[in-house]
Design an enzyme around this catalytic site. Structure first.
Site, PDB file in Angstrom:
ATOM      1  N   LEU A 285       0.824  -1.211   0.000  1.00  0.00           N
ATOM      2  CA  LEU A 285       0.000   0.000   0.000  1.00  0.00           C
ATOM      3  C   LEU A 285       0.857   1.261   0.000  1.00  0.00           C
ATOM      4  CD1 LEU A 285      -2.573  -0.984   2.799  1.00  0.00           C
ATOM      5  CD2 LEU A 285      -3.061  -0.790   0.338  1.00  0.00           C
ATOM      6  N   SER A 286       0.254   2.361  -0.387  1.00  0.00           N
ATOM      7  CA  SER A 286       0.910   3.654  -0.230  1.00  0.00           C
ATOM      8  C   SER A 286       1.186   3.864   1.264  1.00  0.00           C
ATOM      9  CB  SER A 286      -0.019   4.749  -0.758  1.00  0.00           C
ATOM     10  OG  SER A 286       0.571   6.011  -0.573  1.00  0.00           O
ATOM     11  N   GLY A 287       2.402   4.258   1.579  1.00  0.00           N
ATOM     12  CA  GLY A 287       2.753   4.486   2.978  1.00  0.00           C
ATOM     13  C   GLY A 287       3.177   3.230   3.729  1.00  0.00           C
TER      14      GLY A 287
ATOM     15  N   LYS B  92       7.573   1.035   1.057  1.00  0.00           N
ATOM     16  CA  LYS B  92       8.323   0.537  -0.120  1.00  0.00           C
ATOM     17  C   LYS B  92       9.532   1.428  -0.408  1.00  0.00           C
ATOM     18  CE  LYS B  92       4.765   1.033  -2.880  1.00  0.00           C
ATOM     19  NZ  LYS B  92       3.832   1.638  -1.903  1.00  0.00           N
TER      20      LYS B  92
ATOM     21  N   SER C 294       1.863  -1.669  -7.345  1.00  0.00           N
ATOM     22  CA  SER C 294       1.576  -2.872  -8.148  1.00  0.00           C
ATOM     23  C   SER C 294       0.442  -3.680  -7.509  1.00  0.00           C
ATOM     24  CB  SER C 294       2.836  -3.711  -8.385  1.00  0.00           C
ATOM     25  OG  SER C 294       3.663  -3.833  -7.257  1.00  0.00           O
TER      26      SER C 294
HETATM   27  N1  PPS Z   1      -4.994   7.201  -6.763  1.00  0.00           N
HETATM   28  C1  PPS Z   1      -3.771   6.864  -6.278  1.00  0.00           C
HETATM   29  N2  PPS Z   1      -3.579   5.632  -5.738  1.00  0.00           N
HETATM   30  C2  PPS Z   1      -2.360   5.306  -5.261  1.00  0.00           C
HETATM   31  N3  PPS Z   1      -1.283   6.123  -5.293  1.00  0.00           N
HETATM   32  C3  PPS Z   1      -1.424   7.348  -5.830  1.00  0.00           C
HETATM   33  C4  PPS Z   1      -2.674   7.769  -6.338  1.00  0.00           C
HETATM   34  N4  PPS Z   1      -2.542   9.045  -6.803  1.00  0.00           N
HETATM   35  C5  PPS Z   1      -1.281   9.396  -6.606  1.00  0.00           C
HETATM   36  N5  PPS Z   1      -0.587   8.383  -6.030  1.00  0.00           N
HETATM   37  C6  PPS Z   1       0.865   8.448  -5.787  1.00  0.00           C
HETATM   38  O1  PPS Z   1       1.426   7.572  -6.765  1.00  0.00           O
HETATM   39  C7  PPS Z   1       2.249   6.591  -6.148  1.00  0.00           C
HETATM   40  C8  PPS Z   1       1.884   5.193  -6.647  1.00  0.00           C
HETATM   41  O2  PPS Z   1       2.351   5.004  -7.936  1.00  0.00           O
HETATM   42  P1  PPS Z   1       2.615   3.532  -8.455  1.00  0.00           P
HETATM   43  O3  PPS Z   1       3.176   3.683  -9.829  1.00  0.00           O
HETATM   44  O4  PPS Z   1       3.425   2.801  -7.467  1.00  0.00           O
HETATM   45  O5  PPS Z   1       1.140   2.936  -8.493  1.00  0.00           O
HETATM   46  S1  PPS Z   1       0.630   1.619  -9.239  1.00  0.00           S
HETATM   47  O6  PPS Z   1       1.630   0.563  -9.036  1.00  0.00           O
HETATM   48  O7  PPS Z   1       0.442   1.913 -10.652  1.00  0.00           O
HETATM   49  O8  PPS Z   1      -0.651   1.284  -8.597  1.00  0.00           O
HETATM   50  C9  PPS Z   1       1.979   6.655  -4.664  1.00  0.00           C
HETATM   51  O9  PPS Z   1       3.256   6.493  -4.086  1.00  0.00           O
HETATM   52  P2  PPS Z   1       3.513   5.614  -2.786  1.00  0.00           P
HETATM   53  O10 PPS Z   1       2.813   6.373  -1.674  1.00  0.00           O
HETATM   54  O11 PPS Z   1       5.011   5.634  -2.668  1.00  0.00           O
HETATM   55  O12 PPS Z   1       2.983   4.232  -2.979  1.00  0.00           O
HETATM   56  C10 PPS Z   1       1.368   8.020  -4.439  1.00  0.00           C
HETATM   57  O13 PPS Z   1       2.378   8.933  -4.088  1.00  0.00           O
HETATM   58  N1  ADP Z   2       9.663  -0.260   9.438  1.00  0.00           N
HETATM   59  C1  ADP Z   2       9.404   0.719   8.568  1.00  0.00           C
HETATM   60  N2  ADP Z   2       9.673   0.534   7.270  1.00  0.00           N
HETATM   61  C2  ADP Z   2       9.400   1.509   6.377  1.00  0.00           C
HETATM   62  N3  ADP Z   2       8.863   2.706   6.675  1.00  0.00           N
HETATM   63  C3  ADP Z   2       8.575   2.936   7.968  1.00  0.00           C
HETATM   64  C4  ADP Z   2       8.824   1.966   8.953  1.00  0.00           C
HETATM   65  N4  ADP Z   2       8.429   2.458  10.129  1.00  0.00           N
HETATM   66  C5  ADP Z   2       7.972   3.695   9.888  1.00  0.00           C
HETATM   67  N5  ADP Z   2       8.051   4.012   8.591  1.00  0.00           N
HETATM   68  C6  ADP Z   2       7.622   5.289   7.977  1.00  0.00           C
HETATM   69  O1  ADP Z   2       6.514   5.012   7.115  1.00  0.00           O
HETATM   70  C7  ADP Z   2       6.536   5.868   5.979  1.00  0.00           C
HETATM   71  C8  ADP Z   2       6.566   5.011   4.717  1.00  0.00           C
HETATM   72  O2  ADP Z   2       6.524   5.853   3.603  1.00  0.00           O
HETATM   73  P1  ADP Z   2       7.093   5.424   2.195  1.00  0.00           P
HETATM   74  O3  ADP Z   2       8.408   4.747   2.351  1.00  0.00           O
HETATM   75  O4  ADP Z   2       7.021   6.625   1.311  1.00  0.00           O
HETATM   76  O5  ADP Z   2       6.011   4.327   1.766  1.00  0.00           O
HETATM   77  P2  ADP Z   2       5.576   3.893   0.289  1.00  0.00           P
HETATM   78  O6  ADP Z   2       6.764   4.070  -0.604  1.00  0.00           O
HETATM   79  O7  ADP Z   2       5.161   2.467   0.440  1.00  0.00           O
HETATM   80  O8  ADP Z   2       4.457   4.802  -0.054  1.00  0.00           O
HETATM   81  C9  ADP Z   2       7.776   6.743   6.121  1.00  0.00           C
HETATM   82  O9  ADP Z   2       7.404   7.967   6.689  1.00  0.00           O
HETATM   83  C10 ADP Z   2       8.668   5.923   7.066  1.00  0.00           C
HETATM   84  O10 ADP Z   2       9.534   6.748   7.824  1.00  0.00           O
END
Ligand code: PPS
Ligand code: ADP
Length: 212
Positions: free
Chosen positions: A37-39, A42, A110
């Site tokens: 998931l986002s957050g 990754k 993904s």
């Molecule tokens: N609608 C929606 N859903 C999910 N994420 C969103 C969306 N809009 C923008 N973002 C931002 O785009 C990042 C995800 O892009 P990805 O290329 O990894 O997505 S995917 O694999 O095609 O689903 C994602 O990054 P991460 O938070 O690092 O996962 C977000 O920053």
């Molecule tokens: N064990 C951990 N592994 C990865 N991120 C962590 C962890 N614990 C806390 N975090 C925090 O969670 C957030 C993850 O964000 P991010 O790496 O951008 O996630 P993603 O790329 O999946 O969207 C960051 O703010 C990071 O500091």
């Protein structure tokens, strides 16, 4: 969408190929495919892992959703079709990096199992390591490092993964990290331990670099 429109194309073989590159690099080329998931963490874990592998003497390259979407995939949004095309292209780019003998780390949500399997199918048996970056939705939402969940809940971001778009967790990922329970360092060590135990990398590349 993924059907080839090019016809009359013939593969052109080089004289320097993957085996020669891998000998020069002193390790294999393979893909570490992060999904979650986002957050979920990754980007954070892939950055820390890349630093660790680089320090061990490995050639690495990281492909991150946000970064790739600002260039190569800037024409794609977040509809199911665009996400499929996003992952298809990344699967192909990862394949090129494997061919270059480089350890490539991909950090994309993904969300669809089928697309991840498609990316895996472009690889040989053992050069694709899927890492499920597992954190419960409420943990991701609480972290909300970019404020996107807040906006998605408010309805200003449509098709947001976990809120208004699906995420299909892996069933058989090679590695399962739980970022809600383990620190970044612990997650990195878990992955490195797997790579060492399964002969993807060996320790001592740095110590021996330059020998012979
Ligand atoms: N609608 C929606 N859903 C999910 N994420 C969103 C969306 N809009 C923008 N973002 C931002 O785009 C990042 C995800 O892009 P990805 O290329 O990894 O997505 S995917 O694999 O095609 O689903 C994602 O990054 P991460 O938070 O690092 O996962 C977000 O920053
Ligand atoms: N064990 C951990 N592994 C990865 N991120 C962590 C962890 N614990 C806390 N975090 C925090 O969670 C957030 C993850 O964000 P991010 O790496 O951008 O996630 P993603 O790329 O999946 O969207 C960051 O703010 C990071 O500091």
């Amino acid at each position: 969408m993924s059907e080839s429109k090019s016809t009359n194309i013939v593969w052109h073989q080089g004289t320097v190929e993957r085996p020669q590159r891998e000998i020069l690099n002193r390790h294999r080329g393979f893909t570490i495919w992060f999904t979650g998931l986002s957050g979920s963490g990754k980007s954070t874990v892939s950055v820390a892992l890349e630093e660790r592998l680089h320090g061990m003497g490995c050639r690495t390259y990281r492909l991150d959703g946000d970064n790739v979407r600002s260039g190569l995939n800037r024409d794609l949004a977040f509809s199911p079709e665009d996400r499929i095309e996003n992952i298809r292209r990344i699967g192909e780019v990862a394949k090129l990096f494997r061919d270059a003998g480089v350890i490539n780390l991909t950090a994309f949500i993904s969300p669809y199992r089928r697309d991840r399997e498609m990316a895996r199918a472009l690889s040989s048996d053992n050069d694709f390591v899927e890492v499920y970056v597992d954190a419960p939705l409420d943990v991701c939402e609480q972290r909300d490092p970019k404020g996107l969940y807040k906006r998605a809940r408010a309805g200003s971001i449509p098709n947001f993964t976990g809120i208004s778009a699906p995420y299909e967790p892996p069933e058989e990922a090679e590695i399962h990290i739980r970022t809600g329970e383990s620190s970044v360092d612990e997650c990195v060590e878990q992955i490195v331990a797997y790579l060492l135990a399964n002969d993807y990398i060996e320790s001592g590349l740095v110590e021996t670099a330059g020998d012979g």
